[in-house]
Write a protein that holds these residues in place. Structure first.
Motif, PDB file in Angstrom:
ATOM      1  N   GLU A   1       5.820   2.479  -1.313  1.00 31.57           N
ATOM      2  CA  GLU A   1       7.146   2.985  -1.628  1.00 31.57           C
ATOM      3  C   GLU A   1       7.565   3.985  -0.561  1.00 31.57           C
ATOM      4  O   GLU A   1       6.719   4.613   0.077  1.00 31.57           O
ATOM      5  CB  GLU A   1       7.158   3.642  -3.004  1.00 31.57           C
ATOM      6  N   PRO A   2       8.877   4.171  -0.333  1.00 30.00           N
ATOM      7  CA  PRO A   2       9.339   5.095   0.697  1.00 30.00           C
ATOM      8  C   PRO A   2       8.954   6.534   0.365  1.00 30.00           C
ATOM      9  O   PRO A   2       8.908   6.933  -0.795  1.00 30.00           O
ATOM     10  CB  PRO A   2      10.867   4.920   0.660  1.00 30.00           C
ATOM     11  N   PHE A   3       8.705   7.280   1.424  1.00 33.50           N
ATOM     12  CA  PHE A   3       8.341   8.692   1.288  1.00 33.50           C
ATOM     13  C   PHE A   3       8.897   9.444   2.484  1.00 33.50           C
ATOM     14  O   PHE A   3       8.673   9.054   3.633  1.00 33.50           O
ATOM     15  CB  PHE A   3       6.812   8.827   1.202  1.00 33.50           C
ATOM     16  N   GLU A   4       9.646  10.530   2.232  1.00 31.13           N
ATOM     17  CA  GLU A   4      10.251  11.321   3.315  1.00 31.13           C
ATOM     18  C   GLU A   4      11.008  10.429   4.305  1.00 31.13           C
ATOM     19  O   GLU A   4      10.908  10.597   5.520  1.00 31.13           O
ATOM     20  CB  GLU A   4       9.163  12.127   4.044  1.00 31.13           C
ATOM     21  N   LYS A   5      11.710   9.423   3.782  1.00 34.41           N
ATOM     22  CA  LYS A   5      12.588   8.525   4.530  1.00 34.41           C
ATOM     23  C   LYS A   5      11.849   7.574   5.466  1.00 34.41           C
ATOM     24  O   LYS A   5      12.021   6.368   5.408  1.00 34.41           O
ATOM     25  CB  LYS A   5      13.639   9.323   5.313  1.00 34.41           C
ATOM     26  N   LYS A   6      11.003   8.085   6.346  1.00 36.06           N
ATOM     27  CA  LYS A   6      10.409   7.205   7.358  1.00 36.06           C
ATOM     28  C   LYS A   6       8.932   6.879   7.119  1.00 36.06           C
ATOM     29  O   LYS A   6       8.314   6.207   7.942  1.00 36.06           O
ATOM     30  CB  LYS A   6      10.583   7.801   8.750  1.00 36.06           C
ATOM     31  N   PHE A   7       8.375   7.346   6.000  1.00 36.49           N
ATOM     32  CA  PHE A   7       6.967   7.097   5.731  1.00 36.49           C
ATOM     33  C   PHE A   7       6.802   6.231   4.482  1.00 36.49           C
ATOM     34  O   PHE A   7       7.721   6.057   3.684  1.00 36.49           O
ATOM     35  CB  PHE A   7       6.199   8.414   5.557  1.00 36.49           C
ATOM     36  N   ILE A   8       5.582   5.684   4.333  1.00 33.62           N
ATOM     37  CA  ILE A   8       5.227   4.852   3.184  1.00 33.62           C
ATOM     38  C   ILE A   8       4.037   5.491   2.476  1.00 33.62           C
ATOM     39  O   ILE A   8       3.124   6.024   3.117  1.00 33.62           O
ATOM     40  CB  ILE A   8       4.843   3.423   3.642  1.00 33.62           C
ATOM     41  N   GLN A   9       4.048   5.439   1.157  1.00 34.60           N
ATOM     42  CA  GLN A   9       2.899   5.892   0.380  1.00 34.60           C
ATOM     43  C   GLN A   9       2.666   4.927  -0.774  1.00 34.60           C
ATOM     44  O   GLN A   9       3.532   4.135  -1.137  1.00 34.60           O
ATOM     45  CB  GLN A   9       3.122   7.305  -0.165  1.00 34.60           C
ATOM     46  N   PHE A  10       1.464   4.987  -1.361  1.00 34.15           N
ATOM     47  CA  PHE A  10       1.162   4.200  -2.548  1.00 34.15           C
ATOM     48  C   PHE A  10       1.481   5.024  -3.785  1.00 34.15           C
ATOM     49  O   PHE A  10       1.148   6.210  -3.855  1.00 34.15           O
ATOM     50  CB  PHE A  10      -0.318   3.803  -2.586  1.00 34.15           C
ATOM     51  N   SER A  11       2.110   4.398  -4.766  1.00 34.18           N
ATOM     52  CA  SER A  11       2.336   5.060  -6.050  1.00 34.18           C
ATOM     53  C   SER A  11       1.037   5.012  -6.851  1.00 34.18           C
ATOM     54  O   SER A  11       0.128   4.227  -6.536  1.00 34.18           O
ATOM     55  CB  SER A  11       3.442   4.338  -6.820  1.00 34.18           C
ATOM     56  N   PRO A  12       0.915   5.815  -7.913  1.00 33.14           N
ATOM     57  CA  PRO A  12      -0.285   5.724  -8.768  1.00 33.14           C
ATOM     58  C   PRO A  12      -0.509   4.319  -9.308  1.00 33.14           C
ATOM     59  O   PRO A  12      -1.654   3.870  -9.426  1.00 33.14           O
ATOM     60  CB  PRO A  12       0.022   6.731  -9.885  1.00 33.14           C
ATOM     61  N   LYS A  13       0.582   3.612  -9.627  1.00 30.66           N
ATOM     62  CA  LYS A  13       0.450   2.236 -10.132  1.00 30.66           C
ATOM     63  C   LYS A  13      -0.091   1.305  -9.050  1.00 30.66           C
ATOM     64  O   LYS A  13      -0.941   0.443  -9.315  1.00 30.66           O
ATOM     65  CB  LYS A  13       1.814   1.736 -10.616  1.00 30.66           C
ATOM     66  N   HIS A  14       0.384   1.463  -7.827  1.00 30.75           N
ATOM     67  CA  HIS A  14      -0.150   0.666  -6.718  1.00 30.75           C
ATOM     68  C   HIS A  14      -1.664   0.876  -6.603  1.00 30.75           C
ATOM     69  O   HIS A  14      -2.441  -0.085  -6.489  1.00 30.75           O
ATOM     70  CB  HIS A  14       0.499   1.065  -5.392  1.00 30.75           C
ATOM     71  N   ILE A  15      -2.066   2.142  -6.597  1.00 31.10           N
ATOM     72  CA  ILE A  15      -3.487   2.475  -6.432  1.00 31.10           C
ATOM     73  C   ILE A  15      -4.311   1.875  -7.567  1.00 31.10           C
ATOM     74  O   ILE A  15      -5.382   1.294  -7.338  1.00 31.10           O
ATOM     75  CB  ILE A  15      -3.671   4.001  -6.362  1.00 31.10           C
ATOM     76  N   GLN A  16      -3.798   1.986  -8.782  1.00 27.72           N
ATOM     77  CA  GLN A  16      -4.506   1.429  -9.940  1.00 27.72           C
ATOM     78  C   GLN A  16      -4.684  -0.081  -9.797  1.00 27.72           C
ATOM     79  O   GLN A  16      -5.778  -0.618 -10.035  1.00 27.72           O
ATOM     80  CB  GLN A  16      -3.714   1.742 -11.212  1.00 27.72           C
ATOM     81  N   ASP A  17      -3.633  -0.785  -9.387  1.00 28.65           N
ATOM     82  CA  ASP A  17      -3.699  -2.244  -9.263  1.00 28.65           C
ATOM     83  C   ASP A  17      -4.647  -2.678  -8.145  1.00 28.65           C
ATOM     84  O   ASP A  17      -5.415  -3.636  -8.300  1.00 28.65           O
ATOM     85  CB  ASP A  17      -2.304  -2.813  -9.011  1.00 28.65           C
ATOM     86  N   ILE A  18      -4.577  -1.988  -7.008  1.00 31.61           N
ATOM     87  CA  ILE A  18      -5.444  -2.338  -5.874  1.00 31.61           C
ATOM     88  C   ILE A  18      -6.912  -2.123  -6.243  1.00 31.61           C
ATOM     89  O   ILE A  18      -7.770  -2.986  -5.998  1.00 31.61           O
ATOM     90  CB  ILE A  18      -5.066  -1.497  -4.635  1.00 31.61           C
ATOM     91  N   ALA A  19      -7.201  -0.959  -6.842  1.00 29.54           N
ATOM     92  CA  ALA A  19      -8.579  -0.657  -7.235  1.00 29.54           C
ATOM     93  C   ALA A  19      -9.074  -1.639  -8.292  1.00 29.54           C
ATOM     94  O   ALA A  19     -10.243  -2.046  -8.280  1.00 29.54           O
ATOM     95  CB  ALA A  19      -8.669   0.784  -7.751  1.00 29.54           C
ATOM     96  N   GLU A  20      -8.187  -2.037  -9.203  1.00 29.12           N
ATOM     97  CA  GLU A  20      -8.572  -2.996 -10.238  1.00 29.12           C
ATOM     98  C   GLU A  20      -8.957  -4.342  -9.634  1.00 29.12           C
ATOM     99  O   GLU A  20      -9.950  -4.964 -10.045  1.00 29.12           O
ATOM    100  CB  GLU A  20      -7.418  -3.179 -11.228  1.00 29.12           C
ATOM    101  N   THR A  21      -8.196  -4.803  -8.640  1.00 31.65           N
ATOM    102  CA  THR A  21      -8.546  -6.048  -7.949  1.00 31.65           C
ATOM    103  C   THR A  21      -9.943  -5.951  -7.341  1.00 31.65           C
ATOM    104  O   THR A  21     -10.773  -6.855  -7.484  1.00 31.65           O
ATOM    105  CB  THR A  21      -7.520  -6.360  -6.847  1.00 31.65           C
TER     106      THR A  21
END
Length: 534
Positions: free
Chosen positions: A426-446
């Motif tokens: 998801e966008p962060f500070e306009k020009k950066f990307i970060q993972f949301s808590p939901k993203h992290i949860q889904d990736i770790a679950e996989t």
């Protein structure tokens, strides 16, 4: 699990404070501090602000303990530091206390008084040895009125108001992040973006045992490890933390960052180079989390470290690039069942020479468990895509407890999980990307479903693929995820090495053309009778 596309949600913000016009405590303090910075570089100024925040925090804890002693009728122990240290509270002599600093805030020698206070706190509390800013306030020649205003701003923070919210931890994290942003490309190496650290913690699950970071920066890996333990109702008393940091100012940041959170750690006696002065030679860690410098050149002398025991029968890593030296340093530090999660530039996934030989042995020795490629623009210092590596010394069937949950890990010894996260974030500070808590949860679950050979794990095009050792051997031991993951929405699979070679040729041609054009231009001016010095 379906492939996730980049969402357009706004980045999560700190909690708001109604008294500050809707801004959070962190935002209000940052705005005030930034206005007072003047011409001082962020790389210098961060030590001023973070040093004062630490001083205010230490004082609030001290005053709280002082009140407890009075309530217990122990007035005679008020100036005895042992009665503070026993409760993990730093002892402050009279001239190191916040009220003394505030009373003298408008004096001409206030900078010297702050430097002296910080120095006294270090002397009175051995655990803070080498942690606090050293003569920054006097050396930087701060404007007296601006320093007084900054003190007044920090004075408004009640670090003990709501302990469940970890106010000072939030402020410190916010400032580290914003100073990394302010320092920009090529600097700010002291800080690894929080969502990446959270992802590594959720994947390797550092629940109990020894945690090590050979390039610990400001200590973010350790902070998130403790948060992981707390979120799973574990005890930080069951964790031992070891780290090392090369840059002295960053070493101080790490010690302060851990001290304000009550985290005990062994970061070595001083800032030192991990390769030439390993301060944890006999360490065997259960978990390693790291973000070492990318593509570090000239990390050893011509004949230095040739016979270093950390290479353990692998080839000696090339002098031209330290990526595989960091990998082997970490492998050598892993315990029998140890797991490492670390970040490297994508170039380490392929290539020849000694790196190829080391990479091949790592695969053949069943150490590589997962390779996870991250989106671009996650780092404040570079916009390149980087990779999380997970190495595991125990990929065979075993049982492990995480909190109240007991997990059975099945035999994945002959497989490696490849994941491509470049379309997640998801966008962060306009020009950066970060993972949301939901993203992290889904990736770790996989990842954990794959580890446990769960029936609901499956290879997903453009997202993940479980490759056998035979698959990797067929690809000549390349660990580039796009060589294994299916890309159904493209005309052809992208070969990373081929693309990079083509790009390298294109850039070389452009630079050559630029040099040729510059020569032609200089020649024209010379013919006109005007010489230009280059």
């Amino acid at each position: 699990m379906a492939k996730k596309k980049t969402t357009k949600q706004p980045a999560r913000q700190p909690s708001k404070d109604k008294k500050s016009g809707g801004k959070s405590i962190e935002e209000s303090l940052w705005d005030a501090a930034n206005k007072l910075r003047g011409s001082i570089e962020p790389s210098e100024y961060k030590h001023v602000v973070l040093g004062l925040i630490f001083l205010k925090f230490a004082n609030d804890k001290f005053e709280e303990r002082r009140k407890d002693l009075l309530a217990e009728g122990k007035e005679k122990y008020l100036e005895m530091k042992d009665f503070y240290n026993m409760k993990n509270v730093f002892f402050l002599s009279e001239t190191s206390r916040w009220n003394y600093i505030i009373k003298n805030a408008k004096q001409d020698d206030i900078a010297l008084k702050i430097d002296t206070a910080l120095n006294q706190i270090e002397k009175n509390n051995p655990s803070l040895k080498g942690a606090l800013p050293d003569n920054y306030f006097s050396r930087l020649g701060l404007d007296k009125s601006k320093l007084a205003s900054l003190l007044d701003t920090i004075n408004k923070i009640d670090t003990q108001k709501d302990k469940s919210q970890d106010i000072v931890g939030r402020v410190y994290e916010y400032f580290l992040s914003n100073f990394a942003l302010a320092e920009g490309k090529g600097k700010g190496e002291f800080y690894t973006p929080k969502s990446i650290v959270n992802l590594i913690a959720e994947m390797i699950e550092p629940y109990k045992g020894i945690i090590y970071d050979p390039a610990c920066g400001s200590g973010g890996m350790f902070v998130q490890s403790i948060k992981f333990i707390e979120s799973h109702h574990g005890s930080k008393q069951e964790i031992s933390i070891y780290g090392q940091e090369y840059t002295n100012t960053t070493y101080k940041l790490a010690k302060m960052n851990l001290a304000i959170r009550g985290i005990s750690a062994n970061l070595g006696e001083k800032a030192a180079d991990t390769f030439s002065n390993d301060q944890h030679k006999d360490l065997k860690a259960d978990y390693i989390m790291a973000n070492p410098p990318f593509n570090q050149k000239d990390w050893r002398g011509q004949q230095e470290l040739i016979d270093d025991p950390r290479w353990m029968g692998y080839e000696v890593p090339p002098k031209s690039n330290a990526n595989y030296a960091w990998i082997l340093n970490m492998v050598s530090k892993l315990s029998h069942d140890g797991v490492a999660g670390f970040i490297l530039a994508n170039g380490a996934l392929s290539g020849g020479g000694e790196e190829y030989k080391i990479r091949r042995k790592l695969v053949e020795n069943n150490l590589v468990e997962a390779i996870v490629i991250l989106p671009r623009s996650m780092f404040y210092t570079t916009d390149i895509s980087v990779t999380v590596w997970i190495l595991n010394k125990n990929k065979k069937t075993h049982t492990r407890s995480i909190g109240d949950e007991e997990r059975q890990y099945r035999d994945r010894e002959e497989e490696v999980l490849f994941m491509d996260l470049r379309q997640i974030g998801e966008p962060f500070e306009k020009k950066f990307i970060q993972f949301s808590p939901k993203h992290i949860q889904d990736i770790a679950e996989t990842y954990h479903n794959w580890q446990q050979a769960m029936t609901d794990y499956k290879d997903i095009p453009e997202y993940c693929y479980s490759a056998t050792k035979a698959d990797i051997e067929k690809k000549d031991f390349s660990l580039v995820p796009s060589k294994y993951i299916e890309f159904v929405n493209r005309d052809e699979n992208v070969d990373f090495d081929t693309k990079m070679s083509a790009l390298q040729t294109e850039i070389t041609d452009l630079l050559s053309q630029e040099e040729e054009s510059k020569g032609d231009l200089l020649k024209v001016f010379k013919e006109l009778g005007y010489a230009i010095e280059v």
